[in-house]
Scaffold this motif. Structure first.
Motif, PDB file in Angstrom:
ATOM      1  N   SER A  53      35.364  57.610  86.352  1.00  0.00           N
ATOM      2  CA  SER A  53      34.134  56.686  86.549  1.00  0.00           C
ATOM      3  C   SER A  53      34.026  56.037  87.715  1.00  0.00           C
ATOM      4  O   SER A  53      33.119  55.354  87.907  1.00  0.00           O
ATOM      5  CB  SER A  53      34.173  55.695  85.344  1.00  0.00           C
ATOM      6  OG  SER A  53      34.212  56.272  83.988  1.00  0.00           O
ATOM      7  N   GLY A 109      27.196  45.143  86.007  1.00  0.00           N
ATOM      8  CA  GLY A 109      26.699  46.278  85.062  1.00  0.00           C
ATOM      9  C   GLY A 109      27.425  47.423  84.772  1.00  0.00           C
ATOM     10  O   GLY A 109      27.720  47.872  83.645  1.00  0.00           O
ATOM     11  N   THR A 129      30.542  46.404  82.876  1.00  0.00           N
ATOM     12  CA  THR A 129      30.150  46.278  81.462  1.00  0.00           C
ATOM     13  C   THR A 129      29.893  47.739  80.931  1.00  0.00           C
ATOM     14  O   THR A 129      30.467  47.936  79.665  1.00  0.00           O
ATOM     15  CB  THR A 129      28.854  45.441  81.337  1.00  0.00           C
ATOM     16  OG1 THR A 129      29.123  44.334  82.103  1.00  0.00           O
ATOM     17  CG2 THR A 129      28.387  45.162  79.968  1.00  0.00           C
ATOM     18  N   ASP A 130      29.445  48.686  81.348  1.00  0.00           N
ATOM     19  CA  ASP A 130      29.335  49.967  81.011  1.00  0.00           C
ATOM     20  C   ASP A 130      30.388  50.545  80.688  1.00  0.00           C
ATOM     21  O   ASP A 130      30.626  51.358  79.693  1.00  0.00           O
ATOM     22  CB  ASP A 130      28.281  50.805  81.741  1.00  0.00           C
ATOM     23  CG  ASP A 130      26.711  50.270  81.506  1.00  0.00           C
ATOM     24  OD1 ASP A 130      26.393  49.608  80.979  1.00  0.00           O
ATOM     25  OD2 ASP A 130      25.916  50.546  82.659  1.00  0.00           O
ATOM     26  N   ALA A 133      32.182  49.541  77.558  1.00  0.00           N
ATOM     27  CA  ALA A 133      31.705  50.009  76.481  1.00  0.00           C
ATOM     28  C   ALA A 133      32.129  51.395  76.148  1.00  0.00           C
ATOM     29  O   ALA A 133      32.473  51.594  74.945  1.00  0.00           O
ATOM     30  CB  ALA A 133      30.275  49.812  76.433  1.00  0.00           C
ATOM     31  N   ARG A 134      32.028  52.065  77.312  1.00  0.00           N
ATOM     32  CA  ARG A 134      32.329  53.484  77.132  1.00  0.00           C
ATOM     33  C   ARG A 134      33.868  53.668  76.498  1.00  0.00           C
ATOM     34  O   ARG A 134      34.088  54.497  75.799  1.00  0.00           O
ATOM     35  CB  ARG A 134      32.122  54.133  78.355  1.00  0.00           C
ATOM     36  CG  ARG A 134      32.563  55.740  78.271  1.00  0.00           C
ATOM     37  CD  ARG A 134      32.307  56.320  79.746  1.00  0.00           C
ATOM     38  NE  ARG A 134      32.840  57.836  79.535  1.00  0.00           N
ATOM     39  CZ  ARG A 134      33.335  58.642  80.709  1.00  0.00           C
ATOM     40  NH1 ARG A 134      33.022  58.109  81.895  1.00  0.00           N
ATOM     41  NH2 ARG A 134      33.782  59.758  80.374  1.00  0.00           N
TER      42      ARG A 134
END
Length: 394
Positions: free
Chosen positions: A95, A122, A125-126, A129-130
């Motif tokens: 990532s 952002g 944050t993503d 969450a992943r």
């Protein structure tokens, strides 16, 4: 114009406990202790429910059980933790362009410059969450202009939260916090600062640099910079493919088991010491044997993450037993520890009791100060280190 740094610190919440809860949801919401036996063991990790009773890692299990008699003790599953850590590492690896893995459950990510094209907060944050979606593990992160403030932001966001400290707001965020919240600030340093009436980081921010340098020497600048949110340390890119090894070629071929085991003990001690010095643990153990006719064999086995020779030495002896028939002359023998991972001695708390942990800490303190092999097992003293050629390689 100077580029603003953007550092994200990611930490899995109560990592070992969270992994166990995946396999046993009945543990959710309950005080859980992971570690050694209730008699002489120590706490390797504990849930937030247990922490409310004043329990912390490395505390004797006996003491923890007095503080919270209803706590559930779990021995711990190395394989599960190693696998879960690997899953999180792979997601981060796929990532982001630059990250550092500092332990089995902690990472730094450098997003400097990415703000030209993306919303970095952002993205973080993503990513959080992943990780939670794909692994089922709760995770927290902090974002700031440097590693120190990012880590402190994560600690403030826990459990299962996230926090952004904007550029220029570092001192304001840190000021009301206890000086103990500054990473790597030792107990002795804190006690000395308390004597001067310095308890909050805000108090420390008002102190002159010269005063701190007078009291603490070179360490004074480190304290002053960290208190003021200054930390220019770079991320060390993560690498999974590392091993540390050493080997010994005998002047004359050897067939004596005791001699071979003495050499193996000495080499294993040396490698384990190097791992602890570099804050690493290994999960694969191998020995290499070259016979008199130059035929070479290597045999390896997976082990629990460790840097402790009381676990590694029986392992190498067992591999010798498996590989060598006890008769063929040996001209070279070697030991390799691989699948290295950054991680403190904490991972060994599963097997260890208080006495053994204190012994390792005392041995390492002496060896770090006066040089390796100052203190070692009697079984490894018959062979000197001058014949060895240890090396760290990718």
């Amino acid at each position: 114009m100077e580029t603003k740094r953007c550092i994200v610190h990611i930490d899995l919440d109560s990592f070992f406990v969270s992994v166990e809860r995946k396999f046993n949801p009945g543990l959710i919401g309950k005080p859980v202790l992971i570690g050694g036996s209730a008699d002489r063991g120590v706490v390797a990790s504990c849930s937030y429910e247990a922490r409310k009773f004043g329990i912390h890692s490395a505390m004797p299990m006996k003491q923890a059980m007095k503080l919270c008699p209803q706590a559930i003790i779990i021995r711990g599953s190395h394989g599960r933790y190693s696998e879960a850590s690997g899953d999180v590492t792979r997601i981060i690896h796929n990532s982001v362009p630059l990250y550092q893995k500092t332990s089995v459950d902690e990472f730094y990510i450098d997003m400097t410059g990415m703000d030209r094209f993306h919303d970095c907060y952002g993205l973080a944050t993503d990513l959080r969450a992943r990780i939670t979606r794909e692994t089922g593990l709760p995770i927290s992160f902090g974002m700031a202009s440097c590693k120190t403030v990012a880590k402190m932001a994560t600690n403030a966001a826990k459990p299962n939260g996230q926090l952004l400290i904007e550029h220029g707001k570092e001192k304001e965020f840190m000021a009301p916090l206890s000086i103990r919240k500054i990473p790597m600030l030792g107990e002795k340093t804190c006690q000395k600062l308390y004597q001067f009436g310095i308890e909050k980081i805000g108090d420390l921010q008002r102190v002159e640099l010269k005063f701190l340098e007078t009291v603490f020497g070179k360490h004074g600048r480190y304290i002053w910079e960290r208190a003021n949110g200054i930390d220019e340390s770079e991320l060390i890119p993560h690498s999974d493919r590392k091993s540390i090894s050493t080997e010994n070629t005998f002047e004359t071929n050897v067939t004596d088991q005791k001699t071979l085991e003495t050499v193996l003990v000495s080499m294993t001690e040396e490698l384990a010491y190097k791992l602890r010095k570099e804050n690493k643990v290994a999960s694969c153990l191998a020995i290499k044997i070259r016979y008199a006719n130059f035929e070479t064999h290597t045999v390896q086995e997976k082990i629990a993450l460790t840097a402790a020779e009381h676990i590694l030495i029986p392992g190498v002896k067992n591999l010798l037993k498996k590989t060598w028939n006890g008769h063929r002359p040996i001209r070279l023998i070697g030991v390799r520890l691989s699948n290295l991972c950054s991680g403190s001695y904490q991972i060994n708390l599963f097997e260890d009791n208080e006495e053994r942990i204190r012994l390792y800490q005392a041995m390492d303190k002496i060896n770090f100060k006066f040089g390796e092999k100052t203190v070692c097992r009697a079984a490894g003293m018959a062979i000197g280190t001058r014949n060895f050629n240890p090396f760290l390689r990718d």
